[in-house]
Design an enzyme around this catalytic site. Structure first.
Site, mmCIF file in Angstrom:
data_model
loop_
_atom_site.group_PDB
_atom_site.id
_atom_site.type_symbol
_atom_site.label_atom_id
_atom_site.label_comp_id
_atom_site.label_asym_id
_atom_site.label_seq_id
_atom_site.Cartn_x
_atom_site.Cartn_y
_atom_site.Cartn_z
ATOM 1 N N CYS A 36 39.838 -1.075 56.865
ATOM 2 C CA CYS A 36 41.212 -0.592 57.008
ATOM 3 C C CYS A 36 42.234 -1.674 56.707
ATOM 4 C CB CYS A 36 41.458 -0.113 58.446
ATOM 5 S SG CYS A 36 40.295 1.113 59.052
ATOM 6 N N CYS A 79 46.657 0.405 60.073
ATOM 7 C CA CYS A 79 45.976 1.698 60.157
ATOM 8 C C CYS A 79 46.343 2.422 61.460
ATOM 9 C CB CYS A 79 44.461 1.500 60.104
ATOM 10 S SG CYS A 79 43.544 3.063 60.107
ATOM 11 N N CYS A 97 38.812 3.420 54.393
ATOM 12 C CA CYS A 97 39.229 4.361 55.439
ATOM 13 C C CYS A 97 40.000 5.517 54.815
ATOM 14 C CB CYS A 97 40.109 3.626 56.455
ATOM 15 S SG CYS A 97 40.900 4.700 57.676
ATOM 16 N N CYS A 140 44.088 5.325 56.456
ATOM 17 C CA CYS A 140 45.080 4.356 55.977
ATOM 18 C C CYS A 140 44.935 4.050 54.494
ATOM 19 C CB CYS A 140 45.010 3.060 56.789
ATOM 20 S SG CYS A 140 43.509 2.077 56.512
ATOM 21 N N CYS A 146 22.959 -26.396 39.938
ATOM 22 C CA CYS A 146 23.618 -26.206 38.647
ATOM 23 C C CYS A 146 25.119 -26.477 38.757
ATOM 24 C CB CYS A 146 23.348 -24.810 38.096
ATOM 25 S SG CYS A 146 23.720 -23.468 39.214
#
EC number: 2.1.1.63
Length: 352
Positions: free
Chosen positions: A36, A40, A67, A70, A317
């Site tokens: 969210c 929210c 979500c 929201c 690397c």
């Protein structure tokens, strides 16, 4: 990783629905499986059920879905119809691998989708869809729970969808594995973000950041070459590398001892041996390694072997840079590469 103090600050902002924090973090709710925005309107979860992320991509890779209340991928500014349609399409079929025809079926231009997603979310649509798909496949690995426990009771994600996403990447659904050919995969949290470790009972086969571009292809290549299924689980080499990574990030370990299984050509293996020989705190160029191998004209082949390394950090690397002194490339991202080099250099400086 977000530290404890910042997590507490973010949680207070979540409870207060503080709009000043929009765009600064997303919260994943363990009990519902959604992520969210800070504002929210839904009932606030307990602190212990929250996980905080700086980007939507991190939340997706951690297996959380957007979500529905929201709509964290649509606010604070409303997105275009193109973005909205594609986000909904991914949620309707999150394990799907998108191809050009899929965009045409929706009457959407592929380059437009790429551009709008990059501008809105900092990632292309293909990267977004991949993160959602990988999140599904990594879900069981991350939690360590059984296949049944990973299926949400709401039916929002079907059990068949989960199995499809898992089997496409890992080779077989967790409930359909022949124990004869099995590698175990585990989620390891580190200071630079979560990593995926794959090993059998004897050696470590793969260690990569979960948001590494091309991780799916790496896993597929690994399972095909070993003719194995990859299932959630822990083995002694995974326990070993988890301990050693913790010590490495604390600055108390500079040499790894976890046994490794390197899948590569003789030339690739010779390059990787050169990488392991680079002392912590130092760097080499692709040219340096080519010369050390007695093949001074093989810079490009050295670079390709460097990129084919599937054991991040352990086979370092990140210690290979361009002859100009520029960082060059790195599968885990240049920010991580720079951090690793600075971390190792500071450890060496403190020992002198």
């Amino acid at each position: 990783m977000i530290n404890a103090e910042l997590k507490e600050q973010y949680y207070q902002a979540l409870v207060a629905k503080d709009s000043e924090y929009e765009g600064l973090f997303y919260v994943g709710v363990k009990t519902t499986g959604v992520f969210c925005r800070p504002t929210c309107p839904a009932r606030k979860p307990k602190f212990e059920n929250c996980e905080f992320y700086e980007t939507a991509q991190q939340a997706l890779l951690a297996s959380f879905r957007p979500c529905q209340r929201c709509r964290p991928l649509s606010h604070p500014n409303q997105v275009s119809d193109v973005v909205r349609i594609l986000v909904e399409a991914v949620e309707n079929n999150p394990e799907k691998r998108w191809k050009g025809q899929d965009f045409r079926n929706l009457s959407i231009d592929e380059s437009t989708a790429r551009r709008q997603f990059k501008k809105r979310f900092g990632m292309t649509f293909v990267e977004y869809a991949r993160a959602r798909r990988m999140g599904l496949a990594l879900k069981n690995i991350r939690s360590g729970r059984t296949i049944i426990d990973t299926q949400l009771s709401t039916g929002y994600e079907s059990s068949s969808g989960f199995r499809d996403a898992f089997s496409r990447i890992m080779g077989a659904a967790p409930t359909q594995v022949d124990d004869g050919q099995v590698l175990k995969a585990s989620w390891i949290d580190t200071r630079l973000g979560p990593m995926m470790a794959v090993a059998d009972d004897n050696a470590l086969y793969l260690l990569e950041f979960v948001d590494r571009r091309g991780l799916e292809r790496e896993v597929e290549r690994l399972r095909k070459r070993t003719k194995s299924a990859i299932v959630p689980g822990v083995t002694e080499p995974i326990r070993s590398i988890e301990r050693e990574l913790e010590q490495y990030f604390e600055g108390t370990l500079t040499e790894f001892h976890t046994p490794l299984f390197c899948l590569g050509t003789p030339f690739q293996k010779s390059v990787w041996e050169q990488l392991v020989a680079i002392p912590p705190g130092e760097t080499r160029s692709y040219q340096d390694i080519a010369v050390a191998l007695g093949k001074p004209s093989a810079c490009r082949a050295v670079a390709q072997a460097n990129g084919a390394n599937q054991l991040a950090i352990v086979i370092p690397c990140h210690r290979v840079i361009n002859a100009s002194g520029d960082l060059g490339g790195y599968g885990g991202g240049l920010t991580r590469k720079n951090w690793l080099l600075m971390h190792e250099k500071s450890g060496c400086d403190s020992n002198h």
